[in-house]
Design an enzyme around this catalytic site. Sequence first.
Site, PDB file in Angstrom:
ATOM      1  N   GLU A  92      -4.614   8.307  19.268  1.00  0.00           N
ATOM      2  CA  GLU A  92      -5.065   9.697  19.389  1.00  0.00           C
ATOM      3  C   GLU A  92      -6.132  10.017  18.337  1.00  0.00           C
ATOM      4  OE1 GLU A  92      -1.927   8.626  19.586  1.00  0.00           O
ATOM      5  OE2 GLU A  92      -1.747   8.990  21.737  1.00  0.00           O
ATOM      6  N   GLU A 142     -11.215  -4.694   5.413  1.00  0.00           N
ATOM      7  CA  GLU A 142     -11.122  -5.914   6.224  1.00  0.00           C
ATOM      8  C   GLU A 142     -12.282  -6.023   7.227  1.00  0.00           C
ATOM      9  OE1 GLU A 142     -10.097  -6.261   9.539  1.00  0.00           O
ATOM     10  OE2 GLU A 142     -10.235  -4.091   9.776  1.00  0.00           O
ATOM     11  N   SER A 164      -3.762   6.247  14.684  1.00  0.00           N
ATOM     12  CA  SER A 164      -3.183   6.122  16.028  1.00  0.00           C
ATOM     13  C   SER A 164      -4.279   6.190  17.098  1.00  0.00           C
ATOM     14  CB  SER A 164      -2.178   7.249  16.253  1.00  0.00           C
ATOM     15  OG  SER A 164      -2.859   8.495  16.256  1.00  0.00           O
ATOM     16  N   SER A 180       0.673   6.350   3.131  1.00  0.00           N
ATOM     17  CA  SER A 180       1.345   7.263   4.071  1.00  0.00           C
ATOM     18  C   SER A 180       2.626   7.832   3.476  1.00  0.00           C
ATOM     19  CB  SER A 180       1.723   6.528   5.356  1.00  0.00           C
ATOM     20  OG  SER A 180       0.570   6.135   6.036  1.00  0.00           O
ATOM     21  N   GLN A 198       0.837  -1.187   0.000  1.00  0.00           N
ATOM     22  CA  GLN A 198       0.000   0.000   0.000  1.00  0.00           C
ATOM     23  C   GLN A 198       0.877   1.244   0.000  1.00  0.00           C
ATOM     24  OE1 GLN A 198      -2.207   1.748   3.485  1.00  0.00           O
ATOM     25  NE2 GLN A 198      -3.714   0.240   2.830  1.00  0.00           N
ATOM     26  N   GLY A 199       0.640   2.162  -0.916  1.00  0.00           N
ATOM     27  CA  GLY A 199       1.398   3.416  -0.957  1.00  0.00           C
ATOM     28  C   GLY A 199       0.509   4.585  -0.608  1.00  0.00           C
TER      29      GLY A 199
END
Lengths: 401, 359
Positions: free
Chosen positions: A374, A244, A372, A129, A126-127
Amino acid sequence: MSAASSQEALRREVRDWLSQNVDAGWRAAMTDSEQEAFFALQKEWFSELVKAGYATPHWPEGWPGGGRSLAEQKIIYEEVARADAPRLILYFVALYHAACTLFECGSAEQQSRYLPAILEGEIWCQGFSEPNAGSDLASLKTRAVRQGDHYVITGQKTWSTMAQYADRCLLLARTDKGERPQAGLTYLLLDMRARGVTVRPISQITGDDEFAEIFFDEVEVPVEDRIGEEGAGWAVAQTTLASERGLTLVELSQRMRYALPLIVDAMRRSDRLDDAAIRRDFGRLITHVDAACALADRYLLKRISGDEAPGDASIVKLYYARTLREFTALGKRIAGLDGQYHRGFMRGATQETGNWTVDFMNSYNWSIAGGSDEIQRNIIAERMLGMPREPRDWTLKGQGA
Amino acid sequence: MTPELNQLTDSARQVVAGLGLGLAADEQEAYSLIAELGWLMVSTPEEQGGLGMGLAGACALHTELGRGLATVPFLPQLLAISAVSSGAWPGQEIWLESMMSGERRVTTSLGESSLTVERDGDGAMKLNGRAVALASADCASHVLVEAADGVCLALLALDQSGVRITARPTWDVTRRLFDLEVSDAALDPQLIIAQGESASLLRQRLAILRDFALAADAVGGAMALLEMTVEYLQTRQQFGRPLALFQALKHRCADLKAHTEAAQALLQDGLDAVTDREGDVIATPEAEMKALAVKQLACSAYAAVAEESLQLHGGIGMTSEHDCHLFLKRALLNEHLGRRQDSYDRGLADRFIAGLNQA
């Protein structure tokens, strides 16, 4: 046959198959192992699962192994966890992210071109981030410039799982500086062997290198490898990320439950089986693991019945990540100084291996990757509790938004 | 949840809201109302004249009562009804009917007890010892007593000689607890519900029911208090913006939400694990472990929400004018009802390790 009894039959069938086909020695073989051994084991396990029809239960009817209901998929994952089978991490992006994106957003031609190759073992990465676009994914800067019948890609991706092994990449790139950052993104399928692609594995703190950086230096991607319209990449990417459907955390929380005896082993090894303070913390952990399983389970049931609410998935992930940290931290604490001596990690393993310092460090995968803790807390606060989102223009003086 | 349970939850929420929060409702009036509504029949099997909604039905009601900080002593009566309805004993039918209608009131210990039974020469049974945390015992005619060693479960008249109750005011003003002291009180053979093996099985089932009920109360309280706290943060302005805009506070609320949702998921999940097809509690080691986990997690979630909510409300949360403290005090008491607090965690670990050794 009723749904319940046919599900019970599936469970039995999968359990039997796994008991005959999982090589109990895989953990030992993957400890302190070379990449080649890992690659070979993943490849072999993948082809066995494909042959048995258990690799693609989520694919539509008509594809080998496909057409299973979500309830049946859940059973397969629960049994995989129960059998302590290897995780198919090398093929995860291909089987879920790539395939589901193709099924939902790809053209008939793209589907017939790429999906059979996935079944034959093509590896995808996967590209998405980038170094400066993690939690704020929409701010990504890798550029795709249209030149005739192809796009020219320049930029850098990072945190791409297994990219060093990948044949193809799901690429999210910027074709336009739109009004909103999401608006100018385009979704492309990129051949990792194309000229101008460089992959550099990222050395992790555990010694493993599951992720890599990918550099694109004027890499050409044919226009027919674009998914959806130009500028519609953000919506396609959401399909990828939703692919998923909560199954991973059903599997992983079940695996965590089956791994609880590892803590007892650690207590025995360090001669602290009767330590009251540790028993108390262990009891608390058992409860939290139980709750993580219940959350993942109920989330999947909600998906099956169509009752999913915004933020539900964030609760499952946040709770799992916190519990995994607690699990591995307790193991590390019980292991004491022994846990601090260097021991080689287990390649492609589950989150709980009993190599406690490694397990502890690896637990950060779940509190950082895939949104994340957060970010999950923001989603829960804003979308479940209805608390306001902070204004976009909150920046320090002298810095742009 | 089934449609019936959803319906029960909805109507219970309206009823409890109508009563008003905590002390706003008169305990006696509330008791008459829930008896009239048939809540005391919720878990009793249909063939015994109950609603047959099992543990799930009881938990749905407890959740709503917890939401409203209800003062009504529902749980002790429900535990006693569950005891009375099980097995076969002489007074079963009369007692069950009059207790389900609310006419006869029986209290039960929600804590640990140290009662023992002795037989004298003629075979008469004498009870001795103490029990704690009998809710609203002054409104009851009898108490359900469990001899600590599992020898028997029986109903004991509170006005008979050798039996004394003492009020023990708690910080939580939404409950009224009493101590029970018994010295050489004769057990009425007509009121013995179970003995020996069946008594110890019943005792385990009641402990599971109690733990689930307390957990449901805690989940309801945690949900209501978190909603109240978020609303406060939305309203209260400082530095020219609502407190709810500060990420430091949002994240704390998100953690509390996750904790509460986890407790609720475990509670719902646990209902299946501890009941049979009819929804009745089964006494297996797995069911007992589930009850320990459910009670521990729910009460810790409630306490966490309560402790944080006080802080998030700032000064106003420290005053008796605000309801925050009522939730905090109920949350803290819930943690200590049932078994000793630490014995939940310890109990789980001990049973888990023993299970491994047996395997």
